[in-house]
Every structure is written in structure tokens, then in C-alpha cells.
Enzyme design. Structure first.
Site, PDB file in Angstrom:
ATOM      1  N   ASP A   1       0.817  -1.224   0.000  1.00 30.90           N
ATOM      2  CA  ASP A   1       0.000   0.000   0.000  1.00 30.90           C
ATOM      3  C   ASP A   1       0.845   1.267   0.000  1.00 30.90           C
ATOM      4  O   ASP A   1       0.650   2.167   0.830  1.00 30.90           O
ATOM      5  CB  ASP A   1      -0.933   0.026   1.222  1.00 30.90           C
ATOM      6  CG  ASP A   1      -1.783  -1.225   1.351  1.00 30.90           C
ATOM      7  OD1 ASP A   1      -2.079  -1.851   0.320  1.00 30.90           O
ATOM      8  OD2 ASP A   1      -2.161  -1.576   2.486  1.00 30.90           O
TER       9      ASP A   1
ATOM     10  N   GLU B   1     -11.374   1.700  -4.051  1.00 23.59           N
ATOM     11  CA  GLU B   1     -10.727   2.101  -2.800  1.00 23.59           C
ATOM     12  C   GLU B   1      -9.419   2.819  -3.093  1.00 23.59           C
ATOM     13  O   GLU B   1      -9.054   3.050  -4.241  1.00 23.59           O
ATOM     14  CB  GLU B   1     -10.481   0.867  -1.916  1.00 23.59           C
ATOM     15  CG  GLU B   1      -9.651  -0.219  -2.564  1.00 23.59           C
ATOM     16  CD  GLU B   1      -9.633  -1.522  -1.787  1.00 23.59           C
ATOM     17  OE1 GLU B   1     -10.315  -1.626  -0.757  1.00 23.59           O
ATOM     18  OE2 GLU B   1      -8.926  -2.438  -2.209  1.00 23.59           O
TER      19      GLU B   1
END
Length: 583
Positions: free
Chosen positions: A78, A254
Site C-alpha cells: 500500500d 478504494e
């Protein structure tokens, strides 16, 4: 490929993941250390050597103008990136790892130095009672030139936090305590417009009663009050419903980021979940609050359409962030995985980078839709110094640590609690004071971890230790989670010392092998892997190693079997409540 995204996204569901403070509220890792105060049988570790030996780096040696991709090997998922002047800063998710959110610095996007962790103290990171795949998710880092301040915003599924932001004017000097933000959902990011206004965008559930299918999510935006570090009540609105085309039932929109270029606003998001259908998509608008129109050529990054049996496979690409490089060209950092020879994900999700072509209306990751190569051309004028002068290594490398520096290398991390609660540098190495906590418990453990960064590797350490009873054990642990791990170390059976190998799968443990040993001095412990094949061995003279348990499968150290979001980690482990009893 199974989608491993967890479905807990409401406040009530977050509480189920240990976010609420329980009976142990206010009890930090220091008090846990006191509970597990050891006797004289305290292990001292020295001469740690981790050595990577992947074939891909032998097959693709670097030329003078090349560097390896991924730029951060191992469990660094991430990624998010920002820039101030000539300085670039990058952060990654850490879940229940302590300290949390490693922060890296670069001048050229090739050579990276870890300068610390954003969340490095218990007031910022309360993960002491949560599973390894809860905790800190998807941090975003943004620099606001309007007030010369860096912001790191993230979701912390623990400690009663939810969505939080911390800030600093100098990443080298530490970060503030968290400001708790008043919205639900996950994956927040910030955007600072030229007019001084600030915004937060994030993933959320659809409005109540409007969910159309499993995985239906939305992207919301809020105006943000910089003076009070809080979203402005009543300013929220949905700017993407479902994804690029809700008629096709896209899942898990997302990880949003907003960028401004040529007077227009670009919203980039991950779509498809963080597994085999992962991708990156882009939208455009004339206003930060929309409406946003998807690009006609989405996705702009994905490996999902490719031959599953391709060589040197890179997969699951997505969850990206963009930045303008030193050469004026755009680059994107993103997560992807490199499965082993059994197509298992043991290393975890890593940080990759690709150049981005933004010569047209929409950005496109160069070669982001074809099989990714293990190396890239460097930006013009950059010299590859990875692995030298304090820069993070990549490719095949050897990491050694004799623990002769009072300050631990940033690559050593704990689980659920501070390292300082159980480690101390002593004359002959690193001493670990064992907690009365087992590796399978959801509590801070007295374990110092190093991320597995290769499919083929060896990890060796020398350990001075004399267990007093069968309740004492020290050695190595290979851990994917509290429910999936191997423990390999010394313990006692009666008056005799034994080396024991324990496998834990789905929380159930069994002894693979054990052997009586006559330990008079230091014992060397080693784990080696060739893809799925792991071997554990010990040596009493530091040269001749004796295998324990034969070849064992690394399946339980993979995301495929264990689930969750972390990669496998190798730990220096000690406990005073051992349950790995020799047979």
C-alpha cells in the site's frame, strides 16, 4: 485468485476487530514486559545474517543505467508518496507491526533510505490486542505547500481510533499524536488545492439500503478544516458509486488519491480488490467535488489479464500513487506480489514503481498492462547506489547485524508493542527478555522480526541461551500470523536441553521433530527456503549444521493459506510460556 480484502468497514465491525479498548486498556507493552519478567535464562542473539538468492536476479544482472523492481522487497504494501522540493517521502501499511508506517526518503526515486516510522510510540499506535492483519491500513502521505506541513492519514483498526491523521513540518523530527477523524470507511487520502482549501477522500459503504452487490463500495469526499484537523460536518458527498461502470458490478473501489493537472482534477483509485483482479483506474472532473468521469481506457495498471504461468510472474498490481519525478516525468508507486514456485505469496505485497505517461488527457502506467520486467531504466542522471551508503538494498543481497550499535536498524520490528520493552543491546549481542506470552497469543510478543524478502533465502543467527524449564524457549520463528507459523528453538525436557520444531496451522500446533542437544556455548540456528521448501537446522560449532524435521512446506507462511495482508516474517523469539514440548 481469492480476494483477501476483509469486509469489516462499519464502526461496529471495526470494534469486532479489537478496536475498542478492553480490560487491558491503558496497559502498554512496558507493563507486559514486567508481567513476563525473566529469570537468568535470557537469550542473547548475535551474528544475524539474512541472504537472498533468487534466480531472477542472476538471470537479469543490472546494467549501469538500470535498477530493480520492486524497489522495496518484502512486506511493504500500500505505498503512498509525496514530494517537497527535491525530497520524496514514501510510506507503507504495517497492520499490527510496531513501530508502524515505515517512512522512506529519496532524492531520485531509485535510491531510498528509511528515516524511521511515522507511528513510533504507544500514544500513536494502539495495536496491543489485535490480530496481525488488523491495525494500520493504507496510509497516505501528502505535503501541503500552503502551510509547509506533511500529513499522514490512515485507518487504524485498533485502539478505538478508526480514521486518524498525524502531521509534522519535518519528517526527520517525528510526528504529532493522532487526530481522530469523524467519518467511517477506510483508505483516506488528502488533497490540498491551490486556493488553500483541503479535502479528504476515502472508501466507504454505500448509503444504507442502496448496496447492490457484494463488494459494492463508494468513494466519498469531505472538506477539511486545517485549523482544527477535522472534516467539516455535512460537506460529505459520494463522488464515485461502485467504480468505473456500476452496471458491470465492479468491486472494492478504494485507495483514492486526487491530483490537479492543467486546471483539472484527477481521481485515481484501486479497483477489483487486493488479489488477482486488482487494478488501478482514473477519473477526471472540473471540480474537486466532482462529478468525476472515468477514463475510456481504464484500467491504467493491472496484471489480471495475463498468462497465469508467465515467467518471473508479478501479479495483483494496484493501490497506486503518483508523483512528478526529478526529470519532470510522472512515476507511480504501487503494490504487487511475486509468488514462489508453488504460486504462493510468502513474501507478501511489495512496493513497485513504473514511469507514467501523462502526455495525453489521462495518465497511463508505462508497460503496466503487460508482464512486468524485473528491472527498469533509471531517470536520466541518476546513479544506482542501492545497498550502499545506507540506501535500502534490492536484488540479491546480504543483510548482517552483530548488534554492536545501540540503535536498532529500522528493519527490525516488533509485533503489537514497542521493541524497547523486551530488547537491549549488551556486550555480546542483543538480549531478548522473554514475555509470559506465546507467539500464538494476540498480545505483544517478545519477538524481533525481519521481513522475508526473497523466495530463496537463508537466515542464520548465533544464540547464547540455557533454558531453565520446559516453559522456556528461545530461537527462531517464521510467522505469517498468530495462527500460522513455525517455531524453532531450544527448550528443556526434564534435565536435558532439546531443539524443537513446531508447526502451527489454523491455530493448532504439532511437533514436527525434536532432538536432544548438548549445548555448552552458543548454538547457531538457521532457516533456509527454496520457494515452498523450508528447512530448519542447528549447529554447535557454527559450521556443521544438522537438519531438524527434514523439508517442510512453507504453505502456512503464504497469504494463499493463511489469508490476511502481511508477508512472512522471521523473528528472534523468546517466551516463558512455551508450549512446543519435545517428544
Amino acid at each position: 485468485m481469492k480476494n483477501f480484502q476483509f469486509p469489516f468497514l462499519t464502526k461496529g465491525q471495526m470494534l469486532l476487530f479489537g478496536a475498542a479498548m478492553t480490560l487491558f486498556a491503558g496497559v502498554d507493552a512496558q507493563s507486559n514486559a514486567k508481567k513476563g519478567k525473566p529469570g537468568t535464562n535470557v537469550p542473547v542473539f548475535s551474528k544475524v545474517e539474512y541472504k537472498g538468492d533468487d534466480q531472477v536476479y542472476k538471470d537479469f544482472p543490472l546494467k549501469a543505467d538500470e535498477f530493480y523492481n520492486p524497489i522495496l522487497q518484502g512486506c511493504y504494501p500500500d505505498p503512498a508518496i509525496t514530494r517537497k522540493g527535491d525530497d520524496y517521502y514514501l510510506v507503507c501499511s504495517t497492520f499490527a507491526i510496531f513501530p508502524g508506517v515505515p517512512i522512506f526518503h529519496s532524492k531520485d526515486l531509485v535510491n531510498w533510505t528509511q528515516i524511521g516510522h511515522v507511528l513510533d510510540r504507544p500514544s500513536q499506535l494502539k495495536v496491543h490486542d489485535t490480530g496481525i492483519s488488523a491495525g494500520v491500513y493504507a496510509p497516505a502521505i501528502k505535503y501541503n505547500r500552503n502551510n509547509d506541513t506533511f500529513y499522514m492519514i490512515t485507518t487504524q483498526f485498533a485502539g478505538g481510533f478508526g480514521n486518524i491523521v498525524v502531521k509534522t513540518q519535518d519528517p526527520l523530527k517525528g510526528w504529532s499524536d493522532p487526530y481522530k477523524l469523524k467519518f467511517e470507511g477506510i483508505d483516506p487520502s488528502m488533497f490540498f488545492d491551490e486556493d488553500g482549501k483541503a479535502y479528504v477522500v476515502h472508501n466507504d459503504a454505500p448509503d444504507k439500503g442502496t448496496e447492490l452487490y457484494n463488494g459494492h463500495r463508494v468513494i466519498k469526499i469531505w472538506e477539511y478544516d486545517l485549523a482544527n484537523d477535522q472534516v467539516i460536518a455535512g460537506t460529505d458527498q459520494i463522488i464515485v458509486n461502485g467504480g468505473t461502470d456500476i452496471n458491470k458490478k465492479p468491486i472494492w473501489i478504494e485507495a483514492p488519491h486526487i491530483y490537479k493537472k492543467n486546471g483539472r482534477y484527477y481521481l485515481m483509485c484501486a479497483e477489483g480488490g487486493t488479489g488477482g483482479w486488482h487494478s488501478e483506474v482514473i477519473f477526471v472532473s472540473d471540480s474537486p467535488k466532482g462529478p468525476y468521469v472515468p477514463a475510456p481506457n481504464n484500467p491504467i495498471l493491472s496484471q489480471r489479464y495475463l498468462n497465469n504461468h508467465r515467467a518471473n510472474k508479478v501479479d495483483w498490481a494496484g493501490h497506486a500513487d503518483l508523483v512528478e519525478g526529478p526529470d519532470g516525468k510522472y512515476y507511480g508507486v504501487f503494490l504487487a506480489i511475486r509468488p514462489n514456485n508453488n504460486n504462493q505469496v510468502n513474501i507478501g505485497r511489495e512496493t513497485f514503481i513504473l514511469p507514467v505517461d501523462w502526455s495525453g488527457e489521462f495518465p497511463v502506467f508505462e508497460n503496466g498492462l503487460i508482464p512486468m520486467e524485473p528491472k527498469l531504466k533509471m531517470p536520466k542522471g541518476v546513479v544506482n547506489k542501492t545497498g550502499q551508503d545506507g540506501f535500502f538494498p534490492n536484488g540479491n543481497f546480504t543483510f548482517t547485524d552483530n548488534f554492536n550499535n545501540p540503535k536498532l536498524d529500522y528493519r527490525w520490528v516488533g509485533l503489537r508493542g514497542p521493541r524497547e520493552a523486551f530488547v537491549s543491546v549488551v556486550k555480546n549481542g542483543l538480549q531478548i527478555s522473554p514475555f509470559a506470552v506465546n507467539i500464538k497469543e494476540v498480545k505483544p510478543t517478545s519477538t524481533l522480526f525481519y521481513r522475508q524478502q526473497h523466495s530463496n533465502f537463508s537466515f542464520t543467527t548465533a544464540m547464547s541461551y540455557q533454558p531453565s524449564s520446559e516453559n522456556d524457549l528461545a530461537g527462531l520463528v517464521c510467522l505469517q500470523s498468530e495462527k500460522f507459523n513455525y517455531v524453532f528453538g531450544l527448550t528443556k525436557k526434564g534435565k536435558d536441553t532439546y531443539v524443537v520444531l513446531q508447526r502451527t496451522e489454523k491455530g493448532t500446533s504439532k511437533i514436527i521433530a525434536s532432538a536432544q542437544v548438548a549445548v555448552k556455548g552458543a548454538v547457531s540456528l538457521q532457516v533456509k527456503a527454496e520457494g515452498d521448501k523450508y528447512q530448519f537446522a542447528y549447529s554447535l560449532d557454527g559450521d556443521n549444521y544438522l537438519n531438524v524435521g527434514g523439508i517442510v512446506s512453507g504453505d502456512i507462511l503464504s497469504t494463499n493459506v493463511a489469508g490476511g495482508f502481511t508477508g512472512s516474517m522471521i523473528g528472534l523469539y523468546a517466551t516463558s510460556v512455551n508450549d512446543a514440548k519435545p517428544e
